[in-house]
Design an enzyme around this catalytic site. Structure first.
Site, PDB file in Angstrom:
ATOM      1  CE1 TYR A   1      16.879  18.767  -5.415  1.00 40.86           C
ATOM      2  CE2 TYR A   1      16.120  16.491  -5.518  1.00 40.86           C
ATOM      3  CZ  TYR A   1      16.712  17.528  -4.818  1.00 40.86           C
ATOM      4  OH  TYR A   1      17.146  17.324  -3.531  1.00 40.86           O
TER       5      TYR A   1
ATOM      6  CB  SER B   1      19.153  13.935  -3.638  1.00 38.50           C
ATOM      7  OG  SER B   1      17.859  13.381  -3.610  1.00 38.50           O
TER       8      SER B   1
HETATM    9  P1  NDP Z   1      15.767  23.263   3.404  1.00 41.72           P
HETATM   10  O1  NDP Z   1      14.890  23.955   2.405  1.00 41.72           O
HETATM   11  O2  NDP Z   1      15.310  23.158   4.806  1.00 41.72           O
HETATM   12  O3  NDP Z   1      17.210  23.912   3.405  1.00 41.72           O
HETATM   13  C1  NDP Z   1      17.813  24.477   2.265  1.00 41.72           C
HETATM   14  C2  NDP Z   1      18.909  25.402   2.725  1.00 41.72           C
HETATM   15  O4  NDP Z   1      19.587  25.940   1.578  1.00 41.72           O
HETATM   16  C3  NDP Z   1      18.396  26.575   3.538  1.00 41.72           C
HETATM   17  O5  NDP Z   1      19.213  26.748   4.667  1.00 41.72           O
HETATM   18  C4  NDP Z   1      18.540  27.758   2.593  1.00 41.72           C
HETATM   19  O6  NDP Z   1      18.806  28.932   3.352  1.00 41.72           O
HETATM   20  C5  NDP Z   1      19.766  27.332   1.791  1.00 41.72           C
HETATM   21  N1  NDP Z   1      19.877  28.053   0.538  1.00 41.72           N
HETATM   22  C6  NDP Z   1      19.009  28.034  -0.502  1.00 41.72           C
HETATM   23  N2  NDP Z   1      19.419  28.874  -1.457  1.00 41.72           N
HETATM   24  C7  NDP Z   1      20.572  29.434  -1.023  1.00 41.72           C
HETATM   25  C8  NDP Z   1      21.467  30.393  -1.570  1.00 41.72           C
HETATM   26  N3  NDP Z   1      21.257  30.950  -2.771  1.00 41.72           N
HETATM   27  N4  NDP Z   1      22.561  30.744  -0.846  1.00 41.72           N
HETATM   28  C9  NDP Z   1      22.770  30.205   0.378  1.00 41.72           C
HETATM   29  N5  NDP Z   1      21.962  29.292   0.929  1.00 41.72           N
HETATM   30  C10 NDP Z   1      20.870  28.914   0.240  1.00 41.72           C
HETATM   31  O7  NDP Z   1      16.000  21.801   2.786  1.00 41.72           O
HETATM   32  P2  NDP Z   1      16.938  20.575   3.206  1.00 41.72           P
HETATM   33  O8  NDP Z   1      17.561  20.778   4.508  1.00 41.72           O
HETATM   34  O9  NDP Z   1      16.145  19.377   2.952  1.00 41.72           O
HETATM   35  O10 NDP Z   1      18.031  20.655   2.036  1.00 41.72           O
HETATM   36  C11 NDP Z   1      19.417  20.545   2.233  1.00 41.72           C
HETATM   37  C12 NDP Z   1      20.023  19.701   1.117  1.00 41.72           C
HETATM   38  O11 NDP Z   1      19.549  18.366   1.237  1.00 41.72           O
HETATM   39  C13 NDP Z   1      19.658  20.163  -0.294  1.00 41.72           C
HETATM   40  O12 NDP Z   1      20.804  20.128  -1.104  1.00 41.72           O
HETATM   41  C14 NDP Z   1      18.651  19.119  -0.758  1.00 41.72           C
HETATM   42  O13 NDP Z   1      18.634  18.985  -2.144  1.00 41.72           O
HETATM   43  C15 NDP Z   1      19.188  17.888  -0.051  1.00 41.72           C
HETATM   44  N6  NDP Z   1      18.233  16.788   0.101  1.00 41.72           N
HETATM   45  C16 NDP Z   1      17.100  16.920   0.867  1.00 41.72           C
HETATM   46  C17 NDP Z   1      16.197  15.885   0.967  1.00 41.72           C
HETATM   47  C18 NDP Z   1      14.918  15.999   1.725  1.00 41.72           C
HETATM   48  O14 NDP Z   1      14.073  15.081   1.618  1.00 41.72           O
HETATM   49  N7  NDP Z   1      14.687  17.053   2.490  1.00 41.72           N
HETATM   50  C19 NDP Z   1      16.458  14.586   0.310  1.00 41.72           C
HETATM   51  C20 NDP Z   1      17.676  14.553  -0.430  1.00 41.72           C
HETATM   52  C21 NDP Z   1      18.519  15.603  -0.521  1.00 41.72           C
HETATM   53  P3  NDP Z   1      18.293  30.423   3.015  1.00 41.72           P
HETATM   54  O15 NDP Z   1      16.934  30.304   2.394  1.00 41.72           O
HETATM   55  O16 NDP Z   1      18.293  31.076   4.368  1.00 41.72           O
HETATM   56  O17 NDP Z   1      19.320  30.987   2.099  1.00 41.72           O
END
Ligand code: NDP
Length: 254
Positions: free
Chosen positions: A162, A149
């Site tokens: 975070y 990020s």
């Molecule tokens: P979402 O919340 O849409 O996606 C997060 C994903 O992580 C979901 O698919 C969730 O699936 C999965 N997840 C969470 N916990 C677990 C677990 N214990 N085991 C397996 N899967 C897990 O957010 P984003 O798409 O935005 O996030 C994706 C990445 O991008 C993250 O690392 C975030 O920090 C990073 N990011 C996002 C930004 C933004 O502005 N959105 C900016 C910078 C970085 P499920 O709940 O089904 O398990």
């Protein structure tokens, strides 16, 4: 139709929404067979159906990667089904914001469990297969893309733990890059700015109202596909070129 990733296998964690889902679609469109890993099976099944409908190949793996055995099983199932693993996208993540003073330490533990320990578990399980693919697959290179990020580059008030997890991901990525790059496993970090996903939705109404919603209201943020494009770029470089860091920001975000 052949494309850059035809014949390869990719595993994407957090494929049930946001950036992970878009990345899985993108890698499948580029020709990779894609293992979709997350906890929400219904979401993964819907995405797999969509990918298959478009002519791609997907495998649904319900797993909580904070459990080492489940992360290992996810990698094992992928290799069992597709015979190899060429690309790992460590994308699953959680962002719970707010002051350190008076915070609920359980929120910190949940973030550390997914953003750090989950990433370590999948990486550790995948590395032997990636090293093998780099040695004897037709492509003779393998990839790890860690979704960090802008919060892995810049610290802000209220982002404490975070920030800690994402700065940690950046440090670990570069260390691992140096360890395995000469064995042709490319390890890189992709650092998005604001993206339109479910990431902020896990916060309290107060945090959303003060720290998250105003930013999204004022900024033309990125789409998950913008980040998926970046992942696609990183993993389709020629074998001799490795992208160690890719920082993608909304133009509007200062
Ligand atoms: P979402 O919340 O849409 O996606 C997060 C994903 O992580 C979901 O698919 C969730 O699936 C999965 N997840 C969470 N916990 C677990 C677990 N214990 N085991 C397996 N899967 C897990 O957010 P984003 O798409 O935005 O996030 C994706 C990445 O991008 C993250 O690392 C975030 O920090 C990073 N990011 C996002 C930004 C933004 O502005 N959105 C900016 C910078 C970085 P499920 O709940 O089904 O398990």
């Amino acid at each position: 139709m052949t494309s850059n990733l035809t014949g390869t296998t990719a595993l994407v964690t957090g494929a049930s929404s946001g950036i992970g889902a878009a990345t899985a679609r993108q890698l499948a469109a580029l020709g990779a067979s894609v293992a979709l890993v997350a906890r929400r099976r219904d979401r993964l099944e819907a995405l797999a159906a969509e990918i298959e409908q478009a002519g791609g190949t997907a495998l649904v793996i319900e797993a909580d990667i904070t459990h080492r055995a489940q992360a290992q099983a996810a990698v094992d199932q992928t290799v069992e089904r597709f015979g190899q693993l060429d690309i790992l996208v460590n994308n699953a993540g959680l962002m719970l914001l707010g002051p350190v003073v008076g915070a609920d330490p359980e929120d910190w533990e949940r973030m550390i469990a997914v953003n750090i320990q989950g990433l370590l578990h999948t990486t550790h399980a995948a590395l032997p297969h990636l090293l093998k693919a780099a040695e004897d697959s037709p492509r003779r290179v393998a990839d790890i893309v860690n979704i960090s990020s802008i919060a892995g580059r810049v610290a802000w008030n209220g982002y404490g733990v975070y920030n800690l997890t994402k700065f940690g991901v950046n440090g670990f990525t570069e260390s691992l890059r140096q360890e395995v790059t000469q064995r042709h496993v490319r390890v890189g970090v992709l650092e998005p700015g604001g993206v339109d996903t479910e990431l902020g939705s896990h916060n309290t109404a107060e945090v959303r109202g003060e720290m998250i919603d105003p930013f999204y209201e004022q900024t033309e943020v990125l789409a998950p596909e913008d980040i998926a494009d970046g992942v696609g770029y990183m993993v389709t470089r020629p074998r001799h070129a490795s992208i160690g860091e890719l920082w993608i920001m909304p133009t509007d975000q200062a």
